[in-house]
Write a protein that holds these residues in place. Structure first.
Motif, short mmCIF file in Angstrom:
data_model
loop_
_atom_site.label_atom_id
_atom_site.label_comp_id
_atom_site.label_asym_id
_atom_site.label_seq_id
_atom_site.Cartn_x
_atom_site.Cartn_y
_atom_site.Cartn_z
N GLN A 47 0.73 -1.16 0.13
CA GLN A 47 -0.07 0.16 0.15
C GLN A 47 0.85 1.10 0.10
OE1 GLN A 47 -2.65 -0.40 2.79
NE2 GLN A 47 -3.24 -2.31 3.22
N SER A 48 1.74 0.81 0.08
CA SER A 48 3.25 2.50 -0.61
C SER A 48 3.45 3.16 -1.58
CB SER A 48 4.24 1.69 1.02
OG SER A 48 4.30 1.33 1.89
N HIS A 49 3.14 4.08 -1.34
CA HIS A 49 3.78 4.44 -2.90
C HIS A 49 4.85 4.24 -3.66
CE1 HIS A 49 0.07 6.84 -2.75
NE2 HIS A 49 0.23 7.15 -1.15
N ARG A 50 5.94 4.17 -2.40
CA ARG A 50 7.23 3.67 -3.12
C ARG A 50 7.89 2.34 -2.26
NH1 ARG A 50 11.23 8.43 -3.80
NH2 ARG A 50 12.60 6.45 -5.11
N ASP A 215 -9.90 1.13 -4.34
CA ASP A 215 -9.07 1.45 -3.68
C ASP A 215 -9.21 1.15 -1.78
OD1 ASP A 215 -11.43 1.98 -2.03
OD2 ASP A 215 -11.46 4.87 -2.92
N ASP A 216 -8.54 1.75 -1.13
CA ASP A 216 -8.24 1.25 0.29
C ASP A 216 -9.74 1.72 1.00
OD1 ASP A 216 -7.54 -0.67 1.18
OD2 ASP A 216 -5.83 0.55 2.58
#
Length: 286
Positions: A47-50, A215-216
Motif C-alpha cells: 500500500q506504500s507509494h514507493r 481503493d483502500d
C-alpha cells in the motif's frame, strides 16, 4: 489435584501436565500471531507509494518462514493433544486465514465439532482464540482504539469478521450470545442475514461498489444501525467497520457492534419513509 478440563480432551490433567499444556498452547498462539503480522506487514508494504523489490522479497520470505514455523508447532502440539477441540479450531483458523486452505480447515472444524459433541464439551462457547488472534493484529494497526475511541479488545463489543463477499468468517462469543446463535452457527452465513430489509439487499451493493472503486477506503467508519436477533427482532447498535487485511476481493473486514443503551418501559419500531415496517425491538415483540 486436577487442573481442570482442557477442551474435550477426555480426561483431567494433573497440575504438571496442565502447566505443560498451557505452555505449548501459548506457544502456538504466539507463532500464529507472528504469521499474521508477517502477512499484515507485506500488505502494508504494497500500500506504500514507493516500495523496493528487496523489501517485498524479504517480506515474502518472512511470511514463508513464519508460516512454516507455525505449521510445525501446530502439528507438534496436535500430535500430543489430538482430541483438544480448542487447538483443533485454532489450527483450522490458521489453515483458513494464513495458509488459505479452506478445504483442510473445514476438516479440522468438523473434527472439533464432532469431538465437542462426543465429549459434551461445555467450553465450546468460550473458544474465541481465533478471533483474539485477529483482534491483536487489528489493535496493532489502529493503535489499540477504534475511531470513536473504544478499545479494540473491549469484550462488550459484538465483533464479526467477514470477507469481501459478505460471508462471516468468525463471530466472537459476545455476538453469538447477544444474537441468540450457537457457537459456529454464524460462520459461513452472509452478513445480510443479520440485517432487516431493505438494508440486507443494499449491503450487497455496498460491497460491489467497494470492489469496483478499487481503493483502500472503508466508507462506513461509524453508524447507528439495526442488527437482527435470531428470533427476528431488531437490536439497535453503534457499528464501526475497519479492514483487517487484504486488498480488493481478498479483503477481510471486522465489524464492531456496540448495543445502544435503551430506556426501560419503551419499545422501538423501525419504519421507512413510505410507511413500511422493517422490524421492531424485543419489547415491541413481547
Amino acid at each position: 489435584q486436577a487442573a481442570g478440563h482442557t477442551g474435550a480432551m477426555g480426561s483431567q490433567m494433573d497440575l504438571v501436565g496442565y502447566v505443560e499444556y498451557q505452555r505449548k498452547y501459548n506457544l502456538v498462539i504466539r507463532v500464529h500471531k507472528e504469521a499474521l503480522m508477517a502477512t499484515s506487514h507485506f500488505w502494508q508494504l504494497l500500500q506504500s507509494h514507493r516500495v523496493s523489490f528487496k523489501s517485498l522479497s524479504n517480506a515474502l520470505i518472512h511470511i514463508e518462514n513464519s508460516t512454516r514455523k507455525a505449521e510445525h508447532n501446530y502439528r507438534s502440539v496436535l500430535l500430543e493433544y489430538s482430541s483438544n477441540t480448542k487447538l483443533l479450531r485454532l489450527y483450522a483458523r490458521f489453515l483458513d486465514t494464513v495458509k488459505n486452505d479452506p478445504q483442510a480447515a473445514a476438516k479440522f472444524y468438523s473434527e472439533a465439532t464432532k469431538l465437542g459433541e462426543l465429549h459434551g464439551d461445555t467450553d465450546i462457547h468460550g473458544d474465541d482464540d481465533g478471533m483474539q488472534v485477529t483482534l491483536a493484529e487489528v489493535s496493532a494497526a489502529l493503535g489499540g482504539k477504534l475511531p470513536d475511541g473504544t478499545q479494540v479488545t473491549n469484550n462488550e463489543n459484538m465483533t464479526i469478521l467477514a470477507n469481501a463477499a459478505g460471508i462471516i468468517q468468525k463471530a466472537n462469543k459476545t455476538t453469538t450470545n447477544g444474537l441468540g446463535f450457537r457457537r459456529g452457527e454464524l460462520e459461513g452465513k452472509n452478513l445480510k442475514g443479520l440485517m432487516p430489509m431493505p438494508w440486507a439487499n443494499k449491503h450487497v451493493t455496498y460491497l460491489k461498489n467497494y470492489l469496483q472503486r478499487g481503493d483502500d477506503r472503508v466508507s462506513l467508519p461509524s453508524a447507528h444501525v439495526v442488527v437482527l436477533h435470531r428470533l427476528g427482532y431488531g437490536i439497535p447498535v453503534n457499528l464501526t467497520v475497519v479492514k483487517a487485511s487484504g486488498l480488493g476481493e481478498d479483503s477481510i473486514f471486522m465489524g464492531f457492534l456496540q448495543p445502544q443503551r435503551l430506556r426501560t418501559g419503551r419499545c422501538r419500531l423501525w419504519v421507512l419513509s413510505d410507511g413500511t415496517v422493517t422490524c421492531a425491538d424485543s419489547e415491541f415483540c413481547a
